[in-house]
Write an enzyme that holds these catalytic residues in place. Structure first.
Site, PDB file in Angstrom:
ATOM      1  N   CYS A 102       0.829  -1.214   0.000  1.00  0.00           N
ATOM      2  CA  CYS A 102       0.000   0.000   0.000  1.00  0.00           C
ATOM      3  C   CYS A 102       0.856   1.254   0.000  1.00  0.00           C
ATOM      4  O   CYS A 102       0.346   2.358  -0.134  1.00  0.00           O
ATOM      5  CB  CYS A 102      -0.973  -0.002   1.187  1.00  0.00           C
ATOM      6  SG  CYS A 102      -0.211   0.401   2.772  1.00  0.00           S
ATOM      7  N   HIS A 138      -0.309  11.253  16.205  1.00  0.00           N
ATOM      8  CA  HIS A 138      -0.992  10.588  15.089  1.00  0.00           C
ATOM      9  C   HIS A 138      -0.056   9.569  14.437  1.00  0.00           C
ATOM     10  O   HIS A 138       1.082   9.883  14.099  1.00  0.00           O
ATOM     11  CB  HIS A 138      -1.425  11.637  14.062  1.00  0.00           C
ATOM     12  CG  HIS A 138      -1.982  11.070  12.796  1.00  0.00           C
ATOM     13  ND1 HIS A 138      -3.282  10.609  12.701  1.00  0.00           N
ATOM     14  CD2 HIS A 138      -1.419  10.879  11.575  1.00  0.00           C
ATOM     15  CE1 HIS A 138      -3.484  10.160  11.464  1.00  0.00           C
ATOM     16  NE2 HIS A 138      -2.379  10.317  10.763  1.00  0.00           N
ATOM     17  N   HIS A 141      -3.859   5.104  10.123  1.00  0.00           N
ATOM     18  CA  HIS A 141      -5.234   4.593  10.193  1.00  0.00           C
ATOM     19  C   HIS A 141      -5.208   3.070  10.213  1.00  0.00           C
ATOM     20  O   HIS A 141      -4.229   2.450   9.832  1.00  0.00           O
ATOM     21  CB  HIS A 141      -6.050   5.079   8.989  1.00  0.00           C
ATOM     22  CG  HIS A 141      -6.320   6.556   9.030  1.00  0.00           C
ATOM     23  ND1 HIS A 141      -5.427   7.486   8.524  1.00  0.00           N
ATOM     24  CD2 HIS A 141      -7.343   7.270   9.561  1.00  0.00           C
ATOM     25  CE1 HIS A 141      -5.921   8.698   8.721  1.00  0.00           C
ATOM     26  NE2 HIS A 141      -7.084   8.599   9.350  1.00  0.00           N
ATOM     27  N   ASP A 145      -8.488  -4.718   5.802  1.00  0.00           N
ATOM     28  CA  ASP A 145      -8.040  -5.525   4.669  1.00  0.00           C
ATOM     29  C   ASP A 145      -6.666  -6.164   4.938  1.00  0.00           C
ATOM     30  O   ASP A 145      -5.890  -6.405   4.022  1.00  0.00           O
ATOM     31  CB  ASP A 145      -8.015  -4.681   3.389  1.00  0.00           C
ATOM     32  CG  ASP A 145      -7.142  -3.431   3.555  1.00  0.00           C
ATOM     33  OD1 ASP A 145      -6.400  -3.336   4.555  1.00  0.00           O
ATOM     34  OD2 ASP A 145      -7.204  -2.551   2.683  1.00  0.00           O
ATOM     35  N   ARG A 154      -5.121  -4.092   9.088  1.00  0.00           N
ATOM     36  CA  ARG A 154      -3.934  -3.419   8.546  1.00  0.00           C
ATOM     37  C   ARG A 154      -3.742  -2.098   9.285  1.00  0.00           C
ATOM     38  O   ARG A 154      -4.505  -1.164   9.087  1.00  0.00           O
ATOM     39  CB  ARG A 154      -4.072  -3.168   7.036  1.00  0.00           C
ATOM     40  CG  ARG A 154      -2.936  -2.281   6.469  1.00  0.00           C
ATOM     41  CD  ARG A 154      -2.920  -2.286   4.942  1.00  0.00           C
ATOM     42  NE  ARG A 154      -4.173  -1.817   4.366  1.00  0.00           N
ATOM     43  CZ  ARG A 154      -4.375  -0.568   3.907  1.00  0.00           C
ATOM     44  NH1 ARG A 154      -3.422   0.329   3.934  1.00  0.00           N
ATOM     45  NH2 ARG A 154      -5.558  -0.231   3.402  1.00  0.00           N
ATOM     46  N   CYS A 156      -1.982   0.924   9.154  1.00  0.00           N
ATOM     47  CA  CYS A 156      -1.245   1.648   8.121  1.00  0.00           C
ATOM     48  C   CYS A 156      -0.574   2.851   8.796  1.00  0.00           C
ATOM     49  O   CYS A 156      -1.244   3.793   9.209  1.00  0.00           O
ATOM     50  CB  CYS A 156      -2.234   2.089   7.042  1.00  0.00           C
ATOM     51  SG  CYS A 156      -1.464   2.926   5.672  1.00  0.00           S
TER      52      CYS A 156
END
Ligand code: ZN
Length: 168
Positions: A102, A138, A141, A145, A154, A156
């Protein structure tokens, strides 16, 4: 009739058990330790700005996103632990990292109790933001998937939000 009495007795037994657990000193002791472990790191924007690079500050404190690609930790698969770039809290083990293609570092699991999940409806999407529990930085997310054979999740994560610590 006999059956319903048995059911009632079982239900009573279960409710008694849960009350006993609530008053169990061992359980409340454990809870206290966990809270201490995740004591918040709170700093002013100026302090964060001084400690972090411009990109790290943009991602961690202003909820920005690294450009996708194979750089940073995306293709990094050494053995060790990924800690929060801002407060050094341990977040991910290298064993949870996988190649998701990704364009960002991806993990199928996190170290328990280290990450907070918040609904994020910015940019016309409904996503779940992940932040560091200790400093509220932060991270990225979480999506559904991920690898089906493990958690299906996942995580990410932006390279700018984390730092790799090699295991000895
Ligand atoms: Zn942190």
């Amino acid at each position: 009739m006999k059956k319903s009495i048995f059911f009632l007795a079982t239900a009573l037994l279960i409710s008694c058990n849960s009350t006993a657990q609530k008053n169990n000193p061992e359980v409340s002791k454990k809870k206290k330790q966990m809270t201490q472990k995740t004591d918040k790191v709170v700093k002013t924007d100026a302090e964060w700005q001084q400690q972090l690079t411009q990109q790290q500050y943009y991602v961690l404190r202003q909820k920005g996103t690294d450009r996708s690609g194979d750089g940073g930790y995306t293709k990094h698969f050494e053995k060790g632990t990924y800690v929060c770039r801002a407060c050094e809290a341990q977040l991910f083990e290298s064993g949870s990292k996988y190649e998701s293609h990704c364009g960002w570092p991806s993990f199928d699991d996190a170290i328990p109790g280290t990450i907070d999940f918040t609904k994020d409806s910015t940019l016309g999407m409904i996503r779940t933001e992940i932040t560091c529990t200790k400093c509220d930085g932060h991270l990225g997310h979480i999506f559904d998937d991920g690898p089906k054979e493990t958690t299906g999740k996942r995580y990410c994560v932006n390279t700018s939000s984390i730092k790799f610590v090699k295991s000895e």
